[in-house]
Design a protein around this motif. Structure first.
Motif, PDB file in Angstrom:
ATOM      1  N   UNK A 294       0.822  -1.208   0.000  1.00 34.65           N
ATOM      2  CA  UNK A 294       0.000   0.000   0.000  1.00 34.65           C
ATOM      3  C   UNK A 294       0.861   1.264   0.000  1.00 34.65           C
ATOM      4  N   UNK A 295       1.345   1.636  -1.185  1.00 32.49           N
ATOM      5  CA  UNK A 295       2.200   2.819  -1.306  1.00 32.49           C
ATOM      6  C   UNK A 295       3.288   2.839  -0.244  1.00 32.49           C
ATOM      7  N   UNK A 296       4.140   1.820  -0.252  1.00 33.71           N
ATOM      8  CA  UNK A 296       5.225   1.777   0.739  1.00 33.71           C
ATOM      9  C   UNK A 296       6.277   2.832   0.433  1.00 33.71           C
ATOM     10  N   UNK A 297       7.152   3.121   1.408  1.00 34.56           N
ATOM     11  CA  UNK A 297       8.283   3.997   1.135  1.00 34.56           C
ATOM     12  C   UNK A 297       9.114   3.425  -0.028  1.00 34.56           C
ATOM     13  N   UNK A 298       9.733   4.298  -0.799  1.00 39.65           N
ATOM     14  CA  UNK A 298      10.444   3.876  -2.026  1.00 39.65           C
ATOM     15  C   UNK A 298      11.451   2.760  -1.763  1.00 39.65           C
ATOM     16  N   UNK A 299      12.119   2.805  -0.622  1.00 37.30           N
ATOM     17  CA  UNK A 299      13.135   1.788  -0.306  1.00 37.30           C
ATOM     18  C   UNK A 299      12.612   0.364  -0.365  1.00 37.30           C
ATOM     19  N   UNK A 300      11.339   0.189  -0.090  1.00 41.99           N
ATOM     20  CA  UNK A 300      10.768  -1.163  -0.044  1.00 41.99           C
ATOM     21  C   UNK A 300      10.904  -1.874  -1.393  1.00 41.99           C
ATOM     22  N   UNK A 301      10.850  -1.106  -2.468  1.00 43.43           N
ATOM     23  CA  UNK A 301      10.961  -1.717  -3.805  1.00 43.43           C
ATOM     24  C   UNK A 301      12.367  -2.233  -4.082  1.00 43.43           C
ATOM     25  N   UNK A 302      13.307  -1.870  -3.212  1.00 45.54           N
ATOM     26  CA  UNK A 302      14.691  -2.306  -3.404  1.00 45.54           C
ATOM     27  C   UNK A 302      15.052  -3.416  -2.421  1.00 45.54           C
ATOM     28  N   UNK A 303      14.035  -4.100  -1.884  1.00 43.58           N
ATOM     29  CA  UNK A 303      14.291  -5.166  -0.916  1.00 43.58           C
ATOM     30  C   UNK A 303      13.701  -6.479  -1.415  1.00 43.58           C
ATOM     31  N   UNK A 304      14.482  -7.208  -2.219  1.00 48.77           N
ATOM     32  CA  UNK A 304      13.960  -8.435  -2.835  1.00 48.77           C
ATOM     33  C   UNK A 304      13.468  -9.453  -1.808  1.00 48.77           C
ATOM     34  N   UNK A 305      14.031  -9.396  -0.593  1.00 46.73           N
ATOM     35  CA  UNK A 305      13.619 -10.396   0.398  1.00 46.73           C
ATOM     36  C   UNK A 305      12.127 -10.283   0.735  1.00 46.73           C
ATOM     37  N   UNK A 306      11.583  -9.073   0.635  1.00 43.53           N
ATOM     38  CA  UNK A 306      10.148  -8.929   0.917  1.00 43.53           C
ATOM     39  C   UNK A 306       9.330  -9.643  -0.169  1.00 43.53           C
ATOM     40  N   UNK A 307       9.768  -9.508  -1.404  1.00 40.65           N
ATOM     41  CA  UNK A 307       9.028 -10.148  -2.500  1.00 40.65           C
ATOM     42  C   UNK A 307       9.175 -11.665  -2.408  1.00 40.65           C
ATOM     43  N   UNK A 308      10.342 -12.148  -1.954  1.00 40.14           N
ATOM     44  CA  UNK A 308      10.501 -13.590  -1.688  1.00 40.14           C
ATOM     45  C   UNK A 308       9.510 -14.016  -0.603  1.00 40.14           C
ATOM     46  N   UNK A 309       9.386 -13.174   0.405  1.00 36.86           N
ATOM     47  CA  UNK A 309       8.449 -13.486   1.504  1.00 36.86           C
ATOM     48  C   UNK A 309       7.020 -13.564   1.004  1.00 36.86           C
ATOM     49  N   UNK A 310       6.657 -12.667   0.107  1.00 38.63           N
ATOM     50  CA  UNK A 310       5.295 -12.707  -0.450  1.00 38.63           C
ATOM     51  C   UNK A 310       5.074 -14.009  -1.222  1.00 38.63           C
ATOM     52  N   UNK A 311       6.104 -14.448  -1.936  1.00 34.82           N
ATOM     53  CA  UNK A 311       5.969 -15.734  -2.652  1.00 34.82           C
ATOM     54  C   UNK A 311       5.727 -16.879  -1.664  1.00 34.82           C
ATOM     55  N   UNK A 312       6.374 -16.810  -0.508  1.00 36.88           N
ATOM     56  CA  UNK A 312       6.157 -17.863   0.503  1.00 36.88           C
ATOM     57  C   UNK A 312       4.719 -17.830   1.012  1.00 36.88           C
ATOM     58  N   UNK A 313       4.164 -16.641   1.147  1.00 32.40           N
ATOM     59  CA  UNK A 313       2.769 -16.545   1.617  1.00 32.40           C
ATOM     60  C   UNK A 313       1.810 -17.049   0.552  1.00 32.40           C
ATOM     61  N   UNK A 314       2.152 -16.842  -0.726  1.00 33.06           N
ATOM     62  CA  UNK A 314       1.335 -17.417  -1.810  1.00 33.06           C
ATOM     63  C   UNK A 314       1.384 -18.944  -1.692  1.00 33.06           C
ATOM     64  N   UNK A 315       2.599 -19.477  -1.491  1.00 28.65           N
ATOM     65  CA  UNK A 315       2.759 -20.934  -1.395  1.00 28.65           C
ATOM     66  C   UNK A 315       1.974 -21.493  -0.206  1.00 28.65           C
ATOM     67  N   UNK A 316       1.856 -20.708   0.854  1.00 24.06           N
ATOM     68  CA  UNK A 316       1.080 -21.131   2.035  1.00 24.06           C
ATOM     69  C   UNK A 316      -0.425 -21.074   1.790  1.00 24.06           C
ATOM     70  N   UNK A 317      -0.828 -20.462   0.680  1.00 26.35           N
ATOM     71  CA  UNK A 317      -2.259 -20.400   0.352  1.00 26.35           C
ATOM     72  C   UNK A 317      -2.994 -19.210   0.947  1.00 26.35           C
ATOM     73  N   UNK A 318      -2.242 -18.208   1.449  1.00 25.02           N
ATOM     74  CA  UNK A 318      -2.927 -17.063   2.074  1.00 25.02           C
ATOM     75  C   UNK A 318      -3.371 -16.007   1.068  1.00 25.02           C
ATOM     76  N   UNK A 319      -2.774 -16.035  -0.102  1.00 21.95           N
ATOM     77  CA  UNK A 319      -3.186 -15.129  -1.176  1.00 21.95           C
ATOM     78  C   UNK A 319      -2.890 -15.799  -2.509  1.00 21.95           C
ATOM     79  N   UNK A 320      -3.661 -15.377  -3.537  1.00 20.71           N
ATOM     80  CA  UNK A 320      -3.403 -15.953  -4.866  1.00 20.71           C
ATOM     81  C   UNK A 320      -2.300 -15.176  -5.577  1.00 20.71           C
ATOM     82  N   UNK A 321      -2.383 -13.871  -5.522  1.00 22.44           N
ATOM     83  CA  UNK A 321      -1.444 -13.026  -6.269  1.00 22.44           C
ATOM     84  C   UNK A 321      -1.113 -11.781  -5.450  1.00 22.44           C
ATOM     85  N   UNK A 322       0.005 -11.168  -5.806  1.00 20.70           N
ATOM     86  CA  UNK A 322       0.296  -9.876  -5.187  1.00 20.70           C
ATOM     87  C   UNK A 322       0.730  -8.858  -6.231  1.00 20.70           C
ATOM     88  N   UNK A 323       0.560  -7.595  -5.851  1.00 18.08           N
ATOM     89  CA  UNK A 323       0.946  -6.482  -6.710  1.00 18.08           C
ATOM     90  C   UNK A 323       1.358  -5.319  -5.828  1.00 18.08           C
TER      91      UNK A 323
END
Ligand SMILES: NC(=O)c1ccc[n+]([C@@H]2O[C@H](COP(=O)([O-])OP(=O)(O)OC[C@H]3O[C@@H](n4cnc5c(N)ncnc54)[C@H](OP(=O)(O)O)[C@@H]3O)[C@@H](O)[C@H]2O)c1
Length: 330
Positions: free
Chosen positions: A124-153
């Motif tokens: 939700x409109x995070x601070x710009x630095x967040x887009x430079x942290x690949x580990x967060x996007x890896x974490x989102x993929x793990x949450x998809x794998x857990x079945x908590x969400x289908x997709x993220x954007x």
């Protein structure tokens, strides 16, 4: 009533090109009763809208819970419900965007929306630095794998944040402000989004109601309406309020646009149709506080394409009046 559909990027979903923005039925827009909120959402769904945008912070969950209740009552095929996470952080800083924090927010949204698996979660409109942290996007993929969400954007403030975000291969959508008062995404971002098959969700299409042409120099807004309390960016990014265009300048531009409104349409419908002229746009999500607004907005889908001279006029007004205030900011 006819409502057109577009493919939602790589997800396989087809959604109506006019969706429903559910911020105002949550809070921050003055008083909207539960009855009006529910009627607004029902009217949109009755008109064929099948994409709803909300967030965990809209009315601190009220928006999500109204959506849950209305969809439960209606039954039948579920629309796509996109929510957002991140803004519950206090302070709202990049370091707060950990997998654990986001997972907790997602769990609360699953509960509020009454589903095991969320359709789409947007940062939700995070601070710009967040887009430079690949580990967060890896974490989102793990949450998809857990079945908590289908997709993220992502929901972004700036074009450059959007360009950075779509470097991550599993980002399926970008939400951005694009309207007659904010034309820069079409210059820089839309071609990239199309090349990568990214769904583009367009928010604030009416410049917070300004592009309905109903406002004037005397208009007033309730104390708990962001058009009062965030006029100068006091609470969040000023670009979210009247698209960041100074109020008097916006009024002048709206006057200049009047002659372009097609016969039989309102200026709000014209403003929505203007956005839909852009092929890269997947879905426009106007907010609505009552049934009449929601219905009128959905009808914009069926308007005839705008003529080239109309588009040219809107470009000219943007270049002359609006661009100096916004073009290099977002
Ligand atoms: N950071 C983010 O990710 C973010 C930020 C902002 C918005 N959003 C999303 O984008 C959605 C749309 O943006 P928005 O709600 O800020 O702005 P908007 O769609 O440009 O304006 C919505 C407001 O305009 C007025 N309106 C709507 N339709 C109308 C009509 N047909 N006739 C007359 N007035 C009409 C209503 O307020 P009044 O009747 O009070 O004038 C309504 O609340 C939000 O609901 C939310 O889902 C996301």
């Amino acid at each position: 009533m006819k409502i057109n559909h577009r493919r939602f990027g790589r997800t396989g979903w087809d959604v109506a090109d006019i969706g429903f923005g559910a911020w105002a039925i949550g809070g921050s827009w003055g008083d909207v009763s539960d009855a009006d909120a529910r009627q607004a959402l029902n009217a949109a769904l009755d008109a064929g809208v099948d994409f709803i945008d909300t967030a965990d912070v809209y009315g601190d969950g009220r928006s999500e819970r109204i959506i849950r209740d209305v969809l439960k009552e209606r039954g039948g095929p579920r629309p796509v419900v996109a929510t957002k996470a991140g803004r519950r952080l206090n302070p709202h800083v990049a370091d707060g965007y950990t997998k654990a924090n986001i997972e907790a927010f997602i769990d609360r949204s699953r509960e509020n929306l009454g589903v095991d698996t969320l359709d789409l979660v947007q940062l939700h409109c995070p601070p710009t630095d967040v887009y430079f942290r690949p580990q967060l996007f890896d974490g989102l993929n793990e949450l998809v794998a857990k079945g908590k969400l289908k997709h993220y954007g992502v929901s972004v403030e700036r074009v450059e944040e959007a360009l950075k975000a779509i470097e991550y291969p599993d980002v399926v959508s970008v939400q951005i402000i694009y309207n007659i008062f904010r034309q820069r995404p079409a210059q820089l971002f839309f071609r990239e989004a199309q090349a990568k098959n990214i769904a583009v969700i367009v928010r604030v299409p009416l410049a917070s109601g300004m592009l309905t042409s109903k406002m004037n120099a005397q208009s007033t807004f309730a104390a708990d309406d962001h058009r009062n309390f965030n006029r100068h960016g006091e609470a969040f990014d000023v670009g979210e309020t009247f698209s960041g265009v100074p109020y008097e300048v916006a009024l002048e531009a709206v006057e200049a646009l009047r002659s372009s409104v097609p016969q039989g349409a309102t200026m709000a419908q014209f403003a929505l149709r203007w956005i839909l002229m852009e092929k890269a746009v997947t879905v426009v999500i106007p907010g609505a506080k009552n049934a009449a607004q929601a219905q009128a907005n959905a009808q914009a889908s069926a308007l005839a394409p705008l003529q080239e001279e109309v588009l040219e006029h809107a470009r000219k007004i943007y270049d002359e009046l609006i661009a100096p205030h916004v073009h290099q900011r977002w």
